[in-house]
Each structure stands twice: as C-alpha cells, then as structure tokens.
Design an enzyme around this catalytic site. Structure first.
Site, mmCIF file in Angstrom:
data_model
loop_
_atom_site.group_PDB
_atom_site.id
_atom_site.type_symbol
_atom_site.label_atom_id
_atom_site.label_comp_id
_atom_site.label_asym_id
_atom_site.label_seq_id
_atom_site.Cartn_x
_atom_site.Cartn_y
_atom_site.Cartn_z
ATOM 1 C CG HIS A 9 -4.387 -3.847 -0.069
ATOM 2 N ND1 HIS A 9 -3.770 -3.654 -1.283
ATOM 3 C CD2 HIS A 9 -4.248 -2.687 0.612
ATOM 4 C CE1 HIS A 9 -3.289 -2.415 -1.329
ATOM 5 N NE2 HIS A 9 -3.554 -1.809 -0.206
ATOM 6 C CG ASP B 190 -2.082 0.955 1.087
ATOM 7 O OD1 ASP B 190 -3.075 0.669 0.392
ATOM 8 O OD2 ASP B 190 -1.970 2.040 1.675
ATOM 9 C CE1 TYR C 7 -4.284 7.533 2.281
ATOM 10 C CE2 TYR C 7 -5.155 7.426 0.059
ATOM 11 C CZ TYR C 7 -4.778 6.802 1.219
ATOM 12 O OH TYR C 7 -4.895 5.439 1.328
#
Lengths: 377, 379
Positions: free
Chosen positions: B356, B180, B304
């Site tokens: 994930h 990730d 982000y």
C-alpha cells in the site's frame, strides 16, 4: 470447594505508578464539545481530580465493607460479593455487570435488595445478593483465547450458585454483557432459574434475520443501524482488534478514561452532563477496576467471531424486562423482545435512567426487581 | 520560475532534546498489555513484535541520524491561506524538469517519498534519462508532520495544494501523484483544477463503498468490492473510530508511544506480518517518530472525521478527466483495471511489486512506472 474471604488490596506500587503517569500526561490539542469524542475540558478536569483529589484507598475500604469471597471453579479464580438478605426468606439473586462498568454498577443497589425494610420496603422482598467481578486481571501477562466466554461465565456462575453456595433455585439479572449471561443461565439451567431480570434484550438478538417485522420493529432496527455507525466503532475495534487497542488502554490512564467516559456519558440519562447522576469518585472508581486489572486484549473478539447466545435463542423462563429510556438503543418494541423471550412476565419502561440504570437510579431497579420476582419466589 | 520570498521560509527539522528524552522515558516505563497466546496478529498488533520494535526504538534507533538525513532535503514552510504548510522542494537536474507534487497518506507521512525524491530529481544518477527529471514537491498534509495541526478534508487539501503550486511556487501547470489519503487528494486536485493538473499518478484509486450497482460491474470489480467489504469488516475498525470518535482514541495514542506505534502498525505492518519486510525498523520508526514528536497523532486522526463531515469534492460516479496513470500494487488490494477506468481517465496501467505504501516499499519500481507513464502521457 473452598471459599475464602477476600479483600481488595491494590499494591501501592500500582497507585504510585498511576500517579506518575497522570502527572506526565502528554495532552492533546483541545477540541470543543463532544462531537469528536471525549471532551478536552472534561478530560482535563477529571484527570486533575484523579491525580490530586481522588483517594482510591477510601473507596477500597468502602468496597471492602461488602462481604467478598474468592473460590476456584474449573481451575480459575472467581471473586464475588455475597451479601445475605435480612428478611424471613431471602431469595438468592445473582447480578452481572457488563462493559465498561464493574461491580460498581450494583454497590448502591445491593443494600436495597438485601435489607428492603431499611429502604422503606417489605422484609419479605429481601434477597441474598451475589455479584461476581467479571474483570480478569491481565496486565503484563499472557492470556488464552476464551471460546464462548459468556457461556463459560454463565456455567461458572451456575456452579458457584449451586455447588459452591448451595442454592437450588435463584434469580439472575443484568444489562449489557449481563443480559446474555443471564439468558444463557436460563437456556442451560432452566430448572435452577426462578426468573431473569434484564435491562436490555442483549445485542445478539438484534442480529437475527426476520422477514415479518412490524413497522415499529423496522423503525427500531433502522435506528439501531444508524446509531451503530455513529456510536459503534468502539465495539468494532474491541471486536476485531482488541490487542491493538490494549496498548493504549494499558499504558495511558487518560487513554483508558477517555475510552470509558465517552460511553458513560452517551449511554446515561444525563442530558450531556455526565455528573448529573454520577460523581467523579464513582466514575473513577469504576475506571480503577479496569486500570488495575488491565484492559483485556481479547475484548469482544471471541463473542464477535462466535457468539455464545444464538441470535434467535428462545428463552422459556420468566423474564422481567425493565428498559431505561436513555440507553444506547431505543426502547425495544415488545413484539421484538417477545420473539426470543417467550415468557415476559413483567414489562417496564423505566421513567428515568440509561445503560447503567442500577448505578444511576438504584431505587428504580430495586422496585422493579422486587415486583418481578415477588410472585415467583 | 520564482517563488515569493516573503511567504516561503527555509526550514530545518530540529526536535528539542527534551522531546526525545521524554520519548525515551515513556518507552522505558511502558506498561504492557497482556498478550493473547498463539494468535499471531489476529487480535491486532502482536505483542512480541511490539516489544522488539519498542526495544529497538529505545536502545538502538537514532533519531538524530535520521533527522540529519532528512535535513539534506530542501525543506520549506509557507503560509497558504493562513495554514502553515511544510514541504520539501527539490529542483530537477535536467532540461525542462516537470513539477510534481506527491501526497502521502495515513499512517505514513512525507517520509513515504524520501527514497524516490532523488531518483525523480536526478534520473541520470538512477538509470534514467535527463529529460525524465522532475521538480519534486512533497508537502505534509495539514494535521500531519511539520504542517499546522489543522485537520482538513481531502478536498480542502487539494485547494491548498493548487495555491501552493501556482501562487506560492509559481508553477502554472504541474503533475501530481500519491496513495491512500494522497490518492484522494490527488484525484480531487485533478477533478477540481483540470486546467492546472497535466497528469496524475496513483497507486490506488479509492475503494467501492458497497453502494455501487453490482450489475454494472465486471466480475473482477465485483470480486474487488467483496474483498474490500470483507477487509473493512475485519480491518476497518480503525477508520470507523477515526471518523466518528477520533478524540476518544487519541488521548491514549498521544500519551503512549507504544500505543501509537501499535495502532499504526496494524496498517503499516500489513506486509511485514506475512512476508519479507518491505520497510526496515529504522524506516518504520522514523515515520512513527515524525508523528510522535510533532504531536500530530490526534490531528491526523481527526482528518478522517473532517473528511467524513465535509461534502466530498467528488460525488459517487464522478470521474477524473485528467490523464491518469495507475500502478496496481501487487501486495495491496487486488485492484482491477476496470475499477481504475471507472474512476479516472486511465492512460497507463501496470503492476509494481509493492504494498500500500508503494513509493516507500518499492521505490525503483515506483519511479520507473511514474517516469514511463508521464513520458507516454505528456509526450
């Protein structure tokens, strides 16, 4: 179909609980400015006012001065303001709010429309005004999927106006979600509709595919696309994962307020100062509608998956389009609006105002609505 | 190998009781949203699921038990370029233990690696050979966990990591891995500092942006690109709001534990909602509680935005030249080998039965893959 008078009366326990939540807010690290979303200083200031100065009961009493009614249509309750016009022959007019506004969008405009003489207008321009409250009370409960919500809303509104209230022909208007609802009334009940008055063409129309775009149209759609990325994430979340978001917006009053206020600021004609055209009391009363009812976990999802209004739907009834200069999107070029709206009888670019222009500058809206519908009465 | 004692301080996790009591209080007075009937997870995190998880969080989950477990690791804090970095540093038990820095993502945390740390440091105890042992360093990215609440871009994190490894911990050369956000940090680290990074191990290699020239892509890559595009459209709202308006979202998430849990569970729950759970309720809640008690929900989300606003360390078309192993996770996006080759110097490629959050979900397979890959690459 029975109509009953209705008064807003929020249970005291809801107000007490809100106080507790505001008092125990767990604040975020502050961030300067608005570039990353809701500003920290303003959020604190607003929450402090909400907790210590804002008086819901005062605003509730003021809202209850309107004539509110409730009735059931298709088994579901609908609450609405119904104010009779003061003039020789008032024209019925239904106005729709959108998201994240409420009936508060129209509370300043209503008296101007019902009693024009009192506001320097002509009594011949008076309207019977109907404003439904489109915010469903959902908090804590269970709700069903609503297919074609906007179409259903238009259909219920038509029944309300004709079967319940006995009007044969009427005007309709709105912005944001109110625009497609008005257009859907025009599509499905053209004989009942005198004309529709819009402050935007509706989001759906911008999704249509056209191969013959003018330069102005290309620029308009290009700007929309760019703004979509920077400003449109809220819609993507509400359109795809509204249930995920609903946990925050139902459990945290500052969570809800931040989500709404950021958009009010960006979409208003305020040069970054949200209180230029709204008071804290107005902003908070609007938020209260969503806090008390709860943020609907269905969000935009049904309309996102299957829109009620086709992107290229042709509208043949008379249209008045009054675009505020500081809305979320740039001014729509007339040729683009005319692709769907085939009978634009009044085209106005307002001198001031944003997405909630009826709330910011009600006198501009009153004037434009009167002028649009005068020849159609 | 020596560390600079003045900059590195031992650290123990010890959350004030008042923070835990407040969490209890908030859980108890959750104002639940309505539930859309009969839609499962289609509209977002399922209300029935959340009510169960919140009930467990409030009545059965014991943070102190997990805190004690986590404190069995050797935790440290170090000032790196003015940023206080939290990290676990466990020495390998074997000859010539290789240094390995593992980087987590969002919405996981350093906790992603809690199961693999002992397997990597002490392979003999877990069916491995003594020469497979690693010195394992698991930091909390700035803005996450017990590091300073300073959101940073992935490239900036890589700059800090090389300083942490070389200047603070004294490792001249090291290996690295992650998934990730941690995959992007690890790639940036290898791309910017190839002289320091001997090899890297990734469980994802980044995703097509839609700007690629499809004519240069294999059939499998084109399918992957379409899959990712569809995924973004259905699932990507979280990233879009975190990139553009993180503060707007974070007010609610930092004020309401169920809001935070529901937001994170749309991603952490991806496997849970369809298949046999790969992560227990206790594990999920420990990860979520780490964010809650450190108040890093807002700062992690803002990373982000920081990454989106910062020129990225790797431009489109840039390729990692350091030898790379990629573990394709069978329950994650269908990563084709060609896509891995396009992005990295692929020396080892295999599939592991994980989602994930591979190191957390399938620790044995992850460790076995990493050992084999690095044994082959670093022979």
């Amino acid at each position: 179909m029975t109509i009953q008078p209705f008064q807003i009366n929020v249970p005291q326990s809801v107000l007490d609980d809100l106080q507790t939540r505001l008092a125990s807010t767990r604040w975020l690290d502050p961030v300067e400015g608005w570039a990353q979303g809701m500003n920290s200083d303003y959020m604190r200031e607003l929450a402090d006012y909400w907790q210590n100065k804002y008086d819901w009961r005062k605003h509730e009493a003021a809202l209850n001065k309107f004539n509110w009614f409730k009735t059931k249509i298709g088994g579901e309750e609908i609450r609405f303001i119904h104010e009779r016009g003061k003039g020789p022959n008032p024209t019925p007019l239904i106005l729709f709010h959108g998201w994240p506004d409420s009936i508060l969008r129209y509370t300043k405009l209503i008296p101007m429309l019902t009693d024009p003489a009192k506001y320097g207008g002509d009594p011949n321009d008076s309207f019977d005004v109907i404003v439904p409250d489109l915010i469903d009370a959902t908090v804590g409960g269970q709700v069903r999927v609503r297919e074609q919500l906007l179409k259903q809303t238009a259909e219920k509104s038509w029944q309300l106006m004709t079967e319940t209230l006995g009007y044969t022909r009427f005007g309709a208007g709105g912005g944001d979600g109110g625009s497609p609802i008005s257009q859907l009334l025009a599509v499905h009940h053209p004989d009942s509709i005198i004309g529709i008055h819009l402050t935007d063409i509706g989001f759906g129309a911008t999704m249509a595919q056209h191969s013959d775009l003018s330069e102005a149209e290309q620029e308009y759609l290009g700007t929309l696309q760019m703004m979509g990325f920077q400003e449109g994430a809220y819609a993507m979340v509400q359109g795809t994962k509204p249930q995920t978001l609903a946990f925050a917006l139902n459990d945290s009053p500052v969570g809800l307020a931040a989500w709404i206020i950021e958009k009010f600021r960006t979409w208003s004609d305020c040069d970054g100062d949200i209180e230029k055209n709204y008071t804290k009391d107005e902003l908070l009363t609007n938020i209260m509608f969503y806090w008390v009812a709860g943020f609907d976990p269905r969000g935009y999802r049904e309309e996102w998956v299957m829109p009620s209004l086709a992107p290229d739907q042709q509208i043949d009834v008379p249209v008045g389009l009054a675009q505020p200069p500081k809305d979320m999107s740039p001014i729509t070029p007339r040729e683009f609006a005319a692709r769907n709206l085939k009978n634009i009888q009044r085209w106005t670019v307002l001198p001031r105002g944003g997405h909630f222009v009826a709330m910011e500058f009600p006198e501009l809206m009153a004037e434009d609505l009167r002028a649009f519908l005068r020849p159609l009465r | 190998m020596t560390t600079k004692p003045d900059t590195v301080q031992p650290f123990k996790i010890n959350i004030p009781q008042a923070t835990l009591d407040d969490l209890q209080d908030r859980l108890a007075r959750t104002r639940w949203p309505a539930e859309v009937k009969g839609v499962g997870w289609d509209y977002g995190t399922n209300v029935g699921y959340m009510k169960e998880l919140a009930d467990y969080w409030q009545h059965k989950y014991d943070w102190r038990k997990h805190e004690t477990e986590l404190n069995k690791f050797a935790h440290f804090k170090a000032d790196v370029d003015g940023v206080n970095i939290h990290f676990i540093h466990e020495r390998g038990k074997g000859p010539n233990a290789k240094p390995l820095i593992l980087t987590h993502g969002w919405p996981d945390s350093f906790y992603r690696f809690h199961k693999v740390i002992p397997m990597l440091t002490e392979p003999v105890k877990y069916g491995g050979k003594p020469e497979d042992s690693f010195d394992v360093i698991v930091p909390s990215i700035p803005g996450f966990g017990f590091s300073d609440r300073v959101p940073m871009s992935e490239g900036e994190v890589a700059d800090l990591w090389v300083k942490l490894m070389r200047d603070v911990l004294g490792y001249k050369q090291f290996t690295a891995g992650g998934g990730d956000v941690g995959s992007n940090v690890t790639k940036s680290l290898a791309f910017k500092y190839p002289e320091a990074v001997m090899a890297i191990h990734l469980t994802d290699v980044g995703y097509p942006t839609g700007q690629e020239d499809f004519s240069t892509m294999s059939q499998a890559e084109q399918e992957f690109a379409r899959f990712i595009q569809g995924w973004w459209f259905k699932e990507g709202g979280y990233a879009m709001i975190q990139m553009t308006k993180p503060q707007t979202l974070a007010y609610g998430l930092n004020d309401s534990p169920v809001a935070w849990a529901a937001w994170a569970m749309t991603l952490l729950g991806e496997v849970e909602k369809n298949e046999k759970p790969l992560k227990s309720q206790d594990e999920l809640l420990t990860n979520l509680t780490i964010y809650w008690v450190t108040q890093t929900i807002g700062s992690s989300i803002r990373s982000y935005n920081k990454s989106a606003q910062t020129e990225s360390a790797m431009k489109p078309g840039d390729r990692v030249q350091v030898p790379t192993a990629v573990a394709r996770c069978a329950l994650d996006a269908p990563l084709p080998r060609e896509w891995a080759e396009r992005n990295v110097n692929l020396q080892h490629y295999s599939e592991i039965p994980a989602g994930h959050f591979a190191a957390w979900e399938a620790p044995e397979a992850f460790v076995q893959d990493l050992r084999e890959a690095f044994r082959q690459i670093l022979k």
